[in-house]
Design an enzyme around this catalytic site. Structure first.
Site, PDB file in Angstrom:
ATOM      1  N   LYS A   1     -11.504   2.885  -0.937  1.00  0.00           N
ATOM      2  CA  LYS A   1     -10.514   3.353  -0.246  1.00  0.00           C
ATOM      3  C   LYS A   1     -10.831   4.970  -0.516  1.00  0.00           C
ATOM      4  CE  LYS A   1      -5.518   3.265   0.504  1.00  0.00           C
ATOM      5  NZ  LYS A   1      -5.304   3.240   1.980  1.00  0.00           N
TER       6      LYS A   1
HETATM    7  N1  PMP Z   1      -7.017  -0.751   6.127  1.00  0.00           N
HETATM    8  C1  PMP Z   1      -7.061   0.495   5.744  1.00  0.00           C
HETATM    9  C2  PMP Z   1      -8.249   1.382   6.305  1.00  0.00           C
HETATM   10  C3  PMP Z   1      -6.145   1.262   5.213  1.00  0.00           C
HETATM   11  O1  PMP Z   1      -6.274   2.447   4.852  1.00  0.00           O
HETATM   12  C4  PMP Z   1      -5.152   0.381   4.633  1.00  0.00           C
HETATM   13  C5  PMP Z   1      -4.104   0.862   3.812  1.00  0.00           C
HETATM   14  N2  PMP Z   1      -4.402   0.904   2.524  1.00  0.00           N
HETATM   15  C6  PMP Z   1      -5.191  -0.991   5.063  1.00  0.00           C
HETATM   16  C7  PMP Z   1      -6.255  -1.485   5.684  1.00  0.00           C
HETATM   17  C8  PMP Z   1      -4.121  -1.924   4.435  1.00  0.00           C
HETATM   18  O2  PMP Z   1      -4.129  -2.372   3.228  1.00  0.00           O
HETATM   19  P1  PMP Z   1      -3.080  -2.436   2.430  1.00  0.00           P
HETATM   20  O3  PMP Z   1      -2.340  -3.753   2.840  1.00  0.00           O
HETATM   21  O4  PMP Z   1      -3.366  -2.776   0.848  1.00  0.00           O
HETATM   22  O5  PMP Z   1      -2.175  -1.235   2.267  1.00  0.00           O
END
Ligand code: PMP
Length: 300
Positions: free
Chosen positions: A154
């Site tokens: 991330k």
């Molecule tokens: N894809 C991306 C590119 C994201 O930034 C996020 C947000 N964190 C998600 C998917 C969804 O991930 P999560 O359910 O862990 O928030």
């Protein structure tokens, strides 16, 4: 409101936190972060899947070759502290690792900083979208190739790609971007994972070039509990247009229905029944009303 932050091991007033103007992260997008939510439950505020978020934070560090100067236990505690100091019952928490000054591209000897902010944040897309659903537009901006940057990190710089895609979708009067991978298959939205429902079965792209979302994983576990089959595989655009239902998942977006893609209705153009059942389950779990998932909650 968001008066205190956790900065390099201490809680300080947010106004006293300073970032060097030559921060390497500011100039080059080299940093990584998390997005975490805490909800109000009958027993008090609880952070949803805190350990999983912290594990992903450390995994991002590993992928970017960063040795964090904190333990996972310290970072978990930092989440609790920042909520307590700000007296929030529910909040979005943003941990971020960013770097000190550096103008050349070398990462050696960069100062490592970690901060956690907490802020009140209701439905990411607005309350109404949770029932009415979103209009998605396939983006001309292609998701990162898996060997160009690491989509399982991330990383701050990864989001330039997302921002351009979202800008384009909004310029077309749509709510969100549906992003394709370098082979032209659906991968995810700008910051949410993507699901379709076909013949009562959930289908979601594998995470070759998507972030392995924690909400995505929660939905898969809910589907297993409900006896709904889940398949992780490539999805083409024309398959999406013919789906019975579609929805996005993410910590910020929670579970939000998708009711049109590229100006074509999905199903009957309304939130689908499986989407609704998964949404209800999600809100029960995060609000501490589903004892079988209580291990996912960390009380503050
Ligand atoms: N894809 C991306 C590119 C994201 O930034 C996020 C947000 N964190 C998600 C998917 C969804 O991930 P999560 O359910 O862990 O928030």
């Amino acid at each position: 409101m968001d008066a205190y932050i956790w900065h390099n091991g201490s809680i300080i007033p947010k106004v006293d936190a300073k970032v060097d103007i030559l921060s390497f992260t500011l100039h080059y997008g080299y940093g990584f972060f998390e997005g975490v939510r805490a909800y109000q439950t009958a027993e008090g505020t609880a952070i949803f899947r805190l350990q999983d978020h912290t594990n992903r934070f450390f995994h991002s560090a590993h992928l970017l070759n960063v040795e964090l100067p904190y333990t996972k236990t310290q970072i978990n505690q930092a989440h609790i502290d920042v909520l307590k100091w700000n007296k929030f019952n529910s909040a979005y928490i943003r941990p971020i690792c960013y770097f000190g000054p550096g103008i050349g591209l070398h990462t050696r000897d960069l100062e490592i900083n970690v901060l956690l902010a907490a802020l009140p944040w209701d439905a990411y897309m607005g309350e109404e979208k949770l029932t009415k659903g979103l209009a998605l537009k396939t983006s001309t901006i292609v998701r990162h190739n898996v060997n160009s940057v690491f989509t399982k990190a991330k990383a701050t710089g990864n989001y330039l790609n997302s921002i351009l895609a979202l800008q384009e979708a909004r310029a077309c009067q749509c709510d969100e971007a549906l992003m394709l991978d370098t082979d032209g298959f659906v991968t995810e939205a700008s910051a949410q994972n993507f699901f379709i429902v076909e013949n009562n079965c959930l289908i979601t792209p594998d995470v070759s070039s998507a972030l392995p979302g924690i909400t995505r994983d929660s939905v898969i576990q809910f589907a297993n509990k409900f006896g709904i089959d889940v398949v992780e595989r490539r999805i083409s655009r024309d398959e999406v247009y013919g789906a019975d239902e579609a929805f996005l998942t993410g910590t910020a977006a929670e579970i939000t229905p998708v009711t049109s893609v590229d100006f074509r209705k999905i199903g009957d153009g309304q939130r689908g029944t499986i989407t609704k059942a998964l949404q209800e389950q999600y809100f029960k779990v995060v609000r501490g009303q589903a004892p079988e998932f209580s291990a996912w909650l960390t009380l503050v």
